[in-house]
Design a protein around this motif. Structure first.
Motif, PDB file in Angstrom:
ATOM      1  N   PRO A 123       9.381  -4.149  18.468  1.00 37.28           N
ATOM      2  CA  PRO A 123       8.079  -3.235  18.252  1.00 37.28           C
ATOM      3  C   PRO A 123       7.614  -2.221  19.376  1.00 37.28           C
ATOM      4  O   PRO A 123       7.891  -2.561  20.368  1.00 37.28           O
ATOM      5  CB  PRO A 123       7.121  -4.403  17.841  1.00 37.28           C
ATOM      6  CG  PRO A 123       8.099  -5.583  17.451  1.00 37.28           C
ATOM      7  CD  PRO A 123       9.280  -5.472  18.156  1.00 37.28           C
ATOM      8  N   GLU A 126       5.336  -3.955  21.952  1.00 35.74           N
ATOM      9  CA  GLU A 126       6.102  -4.781  22.484  1.00 35.74           C
ATOM     10  C   GLU A 126       6.639  -3.997  23.597  1.00 35.74           C
ATOM     11  O   GLU A 126       6.964  -4.478  24.971  1.00 35.74           O
ATOM     12  CB  GLU A 126       7.051  -5.739  21.920  1.00 35.74           C
ATOM     13  CG  GLU A 126       7.592  -6.921  22.660  1.00 35.74           C
ATOM     14  CD  GLU A 126       8.377  -7.757  21.690  1.00 35.74           C
ATOM     15  OE1 GLU A 126       9.153  -8.569  22.267  1.00 35.74           O
ATOM     16  OE2 GLU A 126       8.103  -7.809  20.567  1.00 35.74           O
ATOM     17  N   TYR A 176       0.051   4.710  17.584  1.00 34.14           N
ATOM     18  CA  TYR A 176      -0.634   4.743  16.329  1.00 34.14           C
ATOM     19  C   TYR A 176       0.115   6.119  15.523  1.00 34.14           C
ATOM     20  O   TYR A 176       0.380   5.840  14.390  1.00 34.14           O
ATOM     21  CB  TYR A 176      -2.079   4.774  16.166  1.00 34.14           C
ATOM     22  CG  TYR A 176      -2.463   4.878  14.804  1.00 34.14           C
ATOM     23  CD1 TYR A 176      -2.805   3.841  14.176  1.00 34.14           C
ATOM     24  CD2 TYR A 176      -2.886   5.953  14.332  1.00 34.14           C
ATOM     25  CE1 TYR A 176      -3.530   3.869  12.775  1.00 34.14           C
ATOM     26  CE2 TYR A 176      -3.666   6.249  12.900  1.00 34.14           C
ATOM     27  CZ  TYR A 176      -3.666   5.134  12.326  1.00 34.14           C
ATOM     28  OH  TYR A 176      -4.201   5.267  11.027  1.00 34.14           O
ATOM     29  N   GLN A 179       3.606   5.771  14.554  1.00 39.30           N
ATOM     30  CA  GLN A 179       3.961   4.894  13.594  1.00 39.30           C
ATOM     31  C   GLN A 179       3.477   5.160  12.088  1.00 39.30           C
ATOM     32  O   GLN A 179       4.244   4.832  11.275  1.00 39.30           O
ATOM     33  CB  GLN A 179       3.193   3.483  13.906  1.00 39.30           C
ATOM     34  CG  GLN A 179       3.889   2.613  14.910  1.00 39.30           C
ATOM     35  CD  GLN A 179       3.024   1.401  15.123  1.00 39.30           C
ATOM     36  OE1 GLN A 179       1.618   1.368  14.808  1.00 39.30           O
ATOM     37  NE2 GLN A 179       3.552   0.402  15.671  1.00 39.30           N
ATOM     38  N   SER A 247       6.675   3.832   6.531  1.00 38.38           N
ATOM     39  CA  SER A 247       5.908   3.759   7.850  1.00 38.38           C
ATOM     40  C   SER A 247       5.134   5.050   7.770  1.00 38.38           C
ATOM     41  O   SER A 247       4.193   5.428   8.627  1.00 38.38           O
ATOM     42  CB  SER A 247       7.068   4.083   9.035  1.00 38.38           C
ATOM     43  OG  SER A 247       7.851   5.058   8.805  1.00 38.38           O
ATOM     44  N   CYS A 303      -2.778  -5.791  21.517  1.00 35.57           N
ATOM     45  CA  CYS A 303      -2.265  -5.029  20.442  1.00 35.57           C
ATOM     46  C   CYS A 303      -0.867  -5.737  19.862  1.00 35.57           C
ATOM     47  O   CYS A 303      -0.706  -5.542  18.536  1.00 35.57           O
ATOM     48  CB  CYS A 303      -2.108  -3.584  20.687  1.00 35.57           C
ATOM     49  SG  CYS A 303      -3.930  -2.949  21.193  1.00 35.57           S
ATOM     50  N   ALA A 304      -0.178  -5.813  20.894  1.00 33.18           N
ATOM     51  CA  ALA A 304       1.273  -6.259  20.322  1.00 33.18           C
ATOM     52  C   ALA A 304       1.280  -7.591  19.799  1.00 33.18           C
ATOM     53  O   ALA A 304       1.806  -7.877  18.589  1.00 33.18           O
ATOM     54  CB  ALA A 304       2.121  -6.613  21.640  1.00 33.18           C
ATOM     55  N   GLN A 308       1.383  -6.543  15.428  1.00 33.51           N
ATOM     56  CA  GLN A 308       2.859  -6.646  15.233  1.00 33.51           C
ATOM     57  C   GLN A 308       3.242  -7.889  15.373  1.00 33.51           C
ATOM     58  O   GLN A 308       2.792  -8.593  16.081  1.00 33.51           O
ATOM     59  CB  GLN A 308       3.468  -5.472  15.974  1.00 33.51           C
ATOM     60  CG  GLN A 308       3.109  -4.112  15.957  1.00 33.51           C
ATOM     61  CD  GLN A 308       4.119  -3.250  16.745  1.00 33.51           C
ATOM     62  OE1 GLN A 308       4.403  -3.545  17.711  1.00 33.51           O
ATOM     63  NE2 GLN A 308       4.169  -2.112  16.344  1.00 33.51           N
ATOM     64  N   ASP A 309       4.290  -8.377  14.590  1.00 30.89           N
ATOM     65  CA  ASP A 309       5.027  -9.480  14.893  1.00 30.89           C
ATOM     66  C   ASP A 309       5.930  -9.420  15.924  1.00 30.89           C
ATOM     67  O   ASP A 309       6.598  -8.522  16.324  1.00 30.89           O
ATOM     68  CB  ASP A 309       5.961  -9.989  13.753  1.00 30.89           C
ATOM     69  CG  ASP A 309       5.240  -9.912  12.530  1.00 30.89           C
ATOM     70  OD1 ASP A 309       4.080 -10.419  12.406  1.00 30.89           O
ATOM     71  OD2 ASP A 309       5.814 -10.000  11.456  1.00 30.89           O
TER      72      ASP A 309
END
Length: 399
Positions: A123, A126, A176, A179, A247, A303-304, A308-309
């Protein structure tokens, strides 16, 4: 300090000898035990070893560089790469432009490394967290090794905090937009940052924006449009037909994502001005990089894990992330150094070399299909960069 102490000791010894001669002329009753022999003074006058100069200590602006020290260093038995880096860092009147060119080249190398040695999907937040963490650690080590204050001088801390805050906002906005938008649109929007930086420097730093500099920026940006023209048309058509992946967004959300991307570029332009101001005020560009890492690392970590996973990277992916983080650190250092030494509107135009170099690399390896638009775009960028180098650096006015 050793040389200062030896000088003080030498002056003191000379005064004592002079005092003894005065006493001997006035009276002969002075005992031999009260005299100070030359053997006792000689060790105090010993010269200290010649100080070593390295990239950590040479961090001042171009007008403060001792050219004799740089010339003596070049004459020593050092590697050609070290000599070139020290010359580019502070040994040339073109150092500001050269540092930005090296920064753009490193960013191009990062793209090549990420493309050639592709690993598992990680991600974006990450990836950003790993790079910010490495930048924070390496800049901390740099400042400790060079003996500079970690949080910068007291008179520039407000600038450093503003630089870190606005830079972090720009980073999060860019993540942002990339994405939510097609990749080509996000890249084109991100490369409006040099234009925004030049406008912000005119407003915030009161730098003069000349016609030649405006023409250079326009030429480079048109080169970007030529390079990504086919991708913009293709991805735009795909988005309209609804075949693009989930996306990308459509309608009002697409406009909103574009506005966020423009906001990221504006914030990035203001950040460049703050980097320049803080670097010139503190005589150390690394503090601006450290301040950004100190704030961005925890923000991106939140934020990570929140949006997001988390993906546990494999050893190969982790090693690649570390390598890219180290390259990003040196790219940021050179970018800050270039902004410290050179006028904003001149130095940011060199940033467009990153796109031209990456396109040439892709066409050379047959990863990118050569086209008229790409060749024209690369030519425009190289012509603009060469024109900027030909005009030379801006003359600094001594204050």
């Amino acid at each position: 300090m050793a040389s200062i102490d030896s000088i003080d000791a030498g002056v003191g010894g000379a005064d004592i000898e002079h005092a003894e001669h005065m006493v001997e002329l006035a009276a002969t009753t002075t005992s031999d035990s009260d005299s100070i022999s030359g053997d006792q003074i000689t060790p105090l006058l010993a010269q200290s070893d010649k100080p070593k100069i390295n990239i950590f200590s040479v961090a001042f602006s171009r007008r403060k560089v001792n050219k004799e020290q740089v010339a003596r260093l070049v004459e020593t038995d050092t590697s050609s790469f070290t000599q070139f880096m020290l010359w580019a860092w502070s040994g040339s009147r073109y150092s500001g432009l050269l540092c930005m060119a090296l920064s753009s080249s490193i960013y191009c190398i990062m793209e090549v490394v990420a493309d050639v040695f592709s690993a598992q999907s990680i991600p974006l937040f990450e990836i950003a967290f790993s790079r910010c963490t490495i930048i924070l650690l390496l800049s901390f080590i740099w400042l400790r090794k060079s003996g500079q204050p970690i949080f910068g001088p007291a008179n520039v801390r407000n600038l450093l905090v503003s630089r870190a805050l606005i830079g972090n906002i720009s980073l999060l906005s860019f993540v942002y937009s990339i994405q939510r938008l097609p990749l080509s649109q996000a890249i084109v929007l991100s490369f409006t940052t040099p234009i925004m930086a030049s406008i912000a420097a005119r407003i915030i730093l009161h730098e003069k924006l000349k016609i030649a500099e405006i023409g250079g920026l326009a030429c480079s940006f048109f080169g970007i449009l030529f390079i990504f023209r086919s991708m913009l048309n293709t991805q735009g058509g795909i988005s309209k037909s609804g075949e693009e992946s989930g996306s990308n967004v459509h309608g009002i959300q697409h406009v909103y994502a574009i506005l966020i991307g423009l906001f990221s570029s504006i914030a990035g332009g203001v950040t460049y001005c703050l980097v320049r101001a803080a670097s010139k005020a503190s005589d150390q560009p690394v503090v601006t990089v450290f301040s950004f890492g100190a704030l961005s690392t925890p923000a991106v970590a939140v934020c990570a894990f929140a949006f997001q996973d988390f993906v546990l990277p494999q050893f190969y992916s982790f090693f690649l992330m570390v390598v890219l983080g180290i390259l990003a650190f040196f790219a940021e250092i050179l970018l800050a150094r270039g902004l410290q030494l050179e006028k904003t509107s001149k130095v940011v135009n060199i940033q467009y070399l990153e796109v031209a170099l990456s396109q040439l690399w892709g066409m050379g390896l047959s990863r990118v299909v050569p086209s008229f638009g790409r060749l024209v775009g690369c030519t425009l960028i190289f012509v603009s960069a060469c024109f900027t180098m030909f005009l030379g650096p801006e003359k600094e006015i001594e204050q």
